[in-house]
Design a protein around this motif. Sequence first.
Motif, short mmCIF file in Angstrom:
data_model
loop_
_atom_site.label_atom_id
_atom_site.label_comp_id
_atom_site.label_asym_id
_atom_site.label_seq_id
_atom_site.Cartn_x
_atom_site.Cartn_y
_atom_site.Cartn_z
N PHE A 259 44.86 44.07 23.21
CA PHE A 259 45.56 44.42 24.57
C PHE A 259 44.74 44.19 25.85
O PHE A 259 45.23 43.96 26.68
N ILE A 260 43.35 44.03 25.73
CA ILE A 260 42.50 43.81 26.79
C ILE A 260 41.45 42.83 26.60
O ILE A 260 41.05 42.76 25.27
N HIS A 261 41.15 42.22 27.66
CA HIS A 261 39.96 41.23 27.42
C HIS A 261 38.70 41.68 28.30
O HIS A 261 38.99 42.06 29.27
N GLY B 26 45.63 44.89 37.85
CA GLY B 26 44.67 43.84 38.05
C GLY B 26 43.12 44.19 37.28
O GLY B 26 43.04 45.16 36.73
N THR B 27 42.37 43.13 37.55
CA THR B 27 40.93 43.37 36.56
C THR B 27 40.12 44.59 37.20
O THR B 27 40.29 44.97 38.42
N LYS B 28 39.77 45.23 36.29
CA LYS B 28 38.80 46.31 36.79
C LYS B 28 37.48 46.32 36.13
O LYS B 28 37.35 46.23 35.06
N ARG B 29 36.42 46.77 36.96
CA ARG B 29 35.17 47.08 36.36
C ARG B 29 35.07 48.33 35.43
O ARG B 29 35.81 49.26 35.77
N PHE B 30 34.06 48.62 34.59
CA PHE B 30 33.92 49.75 33.95
C PHE B 30 33.78 50.59 34.95
O PHE B 30 34.52 51.97 34.69
N ASN B 31 32.93 50.83 35.92
CA ASN B 31 32.84 52.05 36.77
C ASN B 31 33.83 52.46 37.49
O ASN B 31 34.28 53.68 37.59
N TYR C 74 37.38 43.96 32.86
CA TYR C 74 38.37 44.46 31.95
C TYR C 74 39.69 43.77 32.40
O TYR C 74 39.99 44.31 33.55
N SER C 75 40.41 43.14 31.67
CA SER C 75 41.94 42.82 32.06
C SER C 75 42.68 42.77 31.07
O SER C 75 42.14 42.87 29.68
N LEU C 76 44.00 42.58 31.19
CA LEU C 76 44.93 42.71 30.36
C LEU C 76 45.27 41.23 29.59
O LEU C 76 45.12 40.11 30.37
#
Length: 120
Positions: free
Chosen positions: A69-71, A39-44, A84-86
């Motif tokens: 590959f990522i958004h 799933g979507t993750k934050r930078f940190n 960030y997400s795929l």
Amino acid sequence: MKKIEFEQKNLFGVCPFMTAQHFISKKWTIPILRELLDGTKRFNELQKRFGITRTTLTQRLKILEYDGFIHREVFPEVPPQVEYSLTEIGKSFQPVLDSIEIWGNEYIKFLKKRDEKKLQ
């Protein structure tokens, strides 16, 4: 074709094997994509997960974004939040990652057996 001729030609974007090798041989590509499958993750979150420098992670994420590959989504907050997400092409990479995991586990078993034999 001789091996040396094959290596000298720029086959990225032409040969599927050379294209895949070029992509997955870049450091942190596989772990980052694997993490984003959940799933979507934050930078940190990503930085803490891998324990890599901000600079290294930033560079890798920019390349993965450029490669499609990522958004990357930036939220207008202070400080700015980035998630960030795929993308669809990133999600389509899941079977490759699954295969790498299966093969990697089999190879780990092989290495352990080999090392056990050496100790005997």
